[in-house]
Design an enzyme around this catalytic site. Structure first.
Site, PDB file in Angstrom:
ATOM      1  N   TYR A 175      84.447  39.465  20.598  1.00  0.00           N
ATOM      2  CA  TYR A 175      85.141  38.494  19.739  1.00  0.00           C
ATOM      3  C   TYR A 175      86.363  39.083  19.026  1.00  0.00           C
ATOM      4  CZ  TYR A 175      81.817  39.507  15.695  1.00  0.00           C
ATOM      5  OH  TYR A 175      81.050  40.028  14.694  1.00  0.00           O
ATOM      6  N   GLU A 176      87.156  38.204  18.471  1.00  0.00           N
ATOM      7  CA  GLU A 176      88.473  38.580  17.900  1.00  0.00           C
ATOM      8  C   GLU A 176      89.386  39.206  18.940  1.00  0.00           C
ATOM      9  OE1 GLU A 176      89.537  37.528  15.232  1.00  0.00           O
ATOM     10  OE2 GLU A 176      87.613  36.779  14.567  1.00  0.00           O
ATOM     11  N   GLY A 177      89.319  38.706  20.159  1.00  0.00           N
ATOM     12  CA  GLY A 177      90.102  39.299  21.250  1.00  0.00           C
ATOM     13  C   GLY A 177      89.266  40.372  21.912  1.00  0.00           C
TER      14      GLY A 177
ATOM     15  N   GLN B  59      92.753  43.625  23.667  1.00  0.00           N
ATOM     16  CA  GLN B  59      93.317  44.616  22.736  1.00  0.00           C
ATOM     17  C   GLN B  59      94.145  45.647  23.492  1.00  0.00           C
ATOM     18  OE1 GLN B  59      92.783  44.184  19.449  1.00  0.00           O
ATOM     19  NE2 GLN B  59      91.387  42.477  19.856  1.00  0.00           N
TER      20      GLN B  59
END
Lengths: 567, 567
Positions: free
Chosen positions: A425-427, A432
């Site tokens: 999650y969050e990319g 990243q």
């Protein structure tokens, strides 16, 4: 034994490794003195050890539930949230003008990390609020700020972020949620969002959703997306939670871990929302929230890793087996190898996270673009290496337990199941890495090279006291520089992307070597010097294989046809 | 899409990579011709795809239960077992004299692996029976063989192995279970055993436990341990299951995965047992069973990895995202990197497993000590690398799924949760590595060097067609040889043990390079050559870092005091 927040570790890192002194020397963060820092970390540590850690198992055993459309959180979570809120920990770095403490992100990162080690699924709730506070503080109108920020900071209300839709995951630009102007300055928001962490709870009087949606004149893709604040209950004339908005939790996901954190499917049926930032400027506003959250998720990985390490160590110290000196497995060479690897990697990941946080703070305090670039470059590394380390440490923690590691009652498996999502999650960590080799290298590798200059300068200084370790770090950095030059020279982005994940990991390995070397110099003859030697001798060499992979290009990765991949 | 047994992969490996032709050329295995092999693999594949794979989710969702002391297995498992038994798959390699098929372990390894990919938790049941059949065939009296083997081979009865006790895990010699002579040639077995896989089921008319216990005159440690066959029901005069023996399932473990396989705590209260092998010779007999089982567990890892790979690939081929050619994520460079890594590692692990199996078969067919030494050396590598690969592939499979990987309904997480135990049971992978650098190097590194000679000779042959790949494999092998020399020169075992795990993995990496290079030569211009190039360019270089770690010695691993580890 139960969780003990690693306060001395944070203090050592802040004071000797990541240059927190610079932050405390700025006017903006002048109050962040050594004494205050210590008091804050110890106070937060007490909360983690005494209030949050005891909730960890309950969240797993009794997941959040949706009962007739009403969310029931895990036992004790309401009290846990109240304690976090009362301590002021949600708004640690929030503007003082709205009730926050205005403290540096470096300190908030320590506190968030330790809370993650104590109870990851509950900690995710304040982390979501922090991201929303950051986004509103930067992008919302004064009216929205005045109304929402104090309540989000006090913990009376909670915040969430709503990006993902079923057909729009990593490709946010594909989202289909709509926003129609109501004519009164508000908007009617419609659509379905998935994977909404803490999309509801039963301990806050309102839940505020930041929702990405497209205005009627929004172009396709990310450039046509706007950000809206959509509360569960519409504020009444006193600013209190009033009538229900047209939104609901449709269902909760059944997940591999993090059971205490409800992951919601949210339905918006013309719900009233307020624009945050400019029309069609949603992605910029969202990135404010996400950059903050990415660093925070890196810290989640490290925290969960710390919890797993402590539990594995406790088990190794108690588990009788074999005929060693102590009679316990901690005397076995392979168990020592595992524990030292866990500890050394956690140190490296934590140093990277805090170095990134210091850059964010320096950027905030000085406004200098160099600090902004440094923070931007380190963020994907901190996120990926922090979460990968959390997962590998938790996995090793299972292994230290032997057969007991597979038995749920010990809790070792829960650390692994819970932390696994942080690489997603969050990319995802793949995203990243692509961000690192593409956007973060649009400067032609300038920021990367400046970091490598720092590393090599420090290695030169270390040659007098630690010639071998200094040479190893210096050489590794030279290899990293070669690979960086190679990447930057690739015009075809796919040639960078095919090696992005190994490149990011190699960068983290070298940064870890740098911070360990710094620690060795600060602790001559002490345990940190010994841990540094373990890392630099045994773990840093991993960079060589990773860099070979990083420079192999895309063609070989696509060499098999889809049929050949299947066959 | 659902599971497809990778039959063409097995055929390629058997025919071109691991020298199965030698096995089929022996008198003992003369019937294992290409046609028969193909028919067997395809028939087993059908069972896996059609019968076993559909049970995979049911086992996870509806775990085996203990209801008032009676075990209820997961839905469909009884039918699954019956189909496995009817196909003759339990006794594939068992003696023909007792109803087995007498086929090579290389074929059994393929079938066991594909069954693991289809449904790991059910496949564990026949694997346990196979180990027991092997142990009885080698060590039991003729009377026991005549009575038990036909029923175990037909699947009417099932077998288990009972080693572990709460205070005796990896240190088997610490066990406390007792055996008292009854005076009639039988023994009364008392004690409690834990982690007994498939300790009971509701689809066989008897469960036969092989139990390690100590006779009254047994010395402490492993040298005083004997092995007993202890059936759930005592055979009556017709050899059928008769009256209940004095044993019971006390409880089932609540595990991270493998829910369809009941993991039992077993209680023996003076249960009647028969000696297998010599008095105090229990460890030798148990090792027969465990070596077989170790190879089998390596195959479990690979099979689960294959299942995870197929599911991830299917997902990548279907998941729309971004603006690539196909519109699905399979076109993304990082997704390709993940899929290629999974496929290349599975190939390497499978080649090592089958090479080990071929050695076992050649030992059985020729009685030559060289083959026995080769099999013994490769077994811990096959077990560790097979299971580590299964875990890393399943973990990568979760990552390929993005957010959906964390949602249980997709099944990606189940592969990871299920396969995780394979690195722990049948001797943790740390124990395997210690076995490799200690017992398996008591020959002064002779067997290791013979394998490395094979690798380098093959690399020399490959120089004409694949000069770069051949050079990479040759150089990696030279580095491995240096590390091997270093290890063998260490008299203090802890200096070997501290680097044992990275050394084993480096050995596997180099063997993988060897087998990939062999595949490249066998498939010029074809997909296997391309996969080999991916492996040798991008994954083989990992060996360098591992070998640095392997040669670092014990002192650095013990550098921190216990207090410093905690602080």
């Amino acid at each position: 034994m139960s969780f003990r927040a690693p306060v001395p570790e944070y203090e050592f890192l802040l004071n000797h490794i990541v240059g927190f002194g610079q932050v405390a020397a700025t006017e903006k963060f002048a109050e962040a003195s050594g004494d205050l820092t210590s008091a804050i970390l110890n106070e937060a540590g007490k909360l983690c050890d005494e209030v949050m850690a005891p909730l960890q198992r309950a969240g797993d055993m009794q997941p959040a539930e949706l009962v007739s459309g009403v969310l029931r959180s895990s036992p004790g979570y309401a009290e846990g949230w109240a304690a976090i809120a009362e301590g002021g920990w949600i708004g640690m770095s929030a503007p003082e003008a709205h009730g926050g403490m205005g403290l540096p992100m470096a300190l908030t990162s320590c506190v968030n990390e330790m809370m993650s080690g104590a109870c990851l699924s509950l900690q995710l709730a304040p982390l979501m609020s922090q991201g929303q506070i950051e986004a509103l503080a930067h992008h919302a109108s004064d009216a929205l700020k005045d109304l929402y920020l104090p309540k989000l900071i006090s913990g009376e209300w909670a915040g969430t972020m709503n990006l993902t839709e079923a057909q729009a995951g990593s490709d946010v630009g594909a989202l289909a949620s709509k926003a129609e102007p109501n004519g009164d300055g508000t908007f009617a928001i419609s659509g379905q969002k998935i994977f909404i962490s803490w999309g509801d709870n039963d301990f806050c009087s309102n839940i505020c959703h930041l929702v990405l949606a497209r205005l009627p004149d929004g172009v396709p893709g990310t450039k046509g997306i706007s950000l809206f604040l959509v509360p569960k209950f519409l504020p009444d004339e006193n600013g209190d939670a009033g009538v229900a908005n047209a939104l609901k939790v449709v269902s909760l996901e059944h997940k591999m871990g993090l059971h205490g954190s409800p992951t919601c499917v949210m339905q918006y049926d013309g719900a009233t929302g307020w624009l945050v930032g400019h029309e069609h400027g949603g992605m910029a506003a969202m990135f404010t929230m996400m950059n903050n959250a990415r660093l925070g998720v890196g810290g989640q990985g490290i925290g969960a890793g710390e919890g797993a390490y402590q539990q594995a160590l406790d088990y190794a110290l108690e588990r009788k087996q074999g005929r060693s000196e102590s009679g316990t497995i901690v005397d076995h060479a392979d168990v020592r190898r595992m524990l030292m690897t866990m500890k050394a990697d956690l140190f490296a990941a934590r140093a990277i996270m805090l170095s990134c946080a210091v850059s964010i703070d320096m950027q905030a305090a000085t406004g200098e673009a160099d600090w902004a670039a440094r923070a931007a470059f380190l963020t994907p590394i901190a996120k990926s290496f922090g979460t990968d380390t959390g997962i590998s440490v938790a996995d090793t923690g299972v292994q230290v337990h032997g057969g007991m590691g597979f038995i749920e009652e010990t809790g070792a498996a829960q650390f692994l199941r819970d932390v696994r999502v942080t690489a997603i999650y969050e990319g995802t960590n793949g995203i990243q890495a692509m961000d690192l080799v593409a956007r973060k290298m649009m400067d032609g590798g300038d920021m990367a090279n400046r970091l490598m200059d720092e590393i090599e300068e420090q290695a030169e200084r270390a040659r007098t006291t630690h010639p071998n370790m200094a040479e190893s770090v210096w050489q590794a950095c030279e290899s990293l520089r070669e690979a960086t030059d190679w990447l930057v020279a690739q015009d075809a982005m796919n040639d960078r992307f095919a090696g992005a994940v190994p490149y990011l990991r190699a960068f983290a390995r070298v940064l870890g070597g740098h911070f360990h070397l710094t620690a060795a110099m600060a602790d001559l003859g002490g345990p940190r010097e010994k841990l540094a030697r373990f890392y630099i001798t045994r773990l840093l060499p991993e960079h060589a294989g990773l860099l070979a992979h990083a420079q192999a290009g895309a063609a070989g990765a696509y060499a098999l046809t889809l049929e050949e991949l299947t066959g």
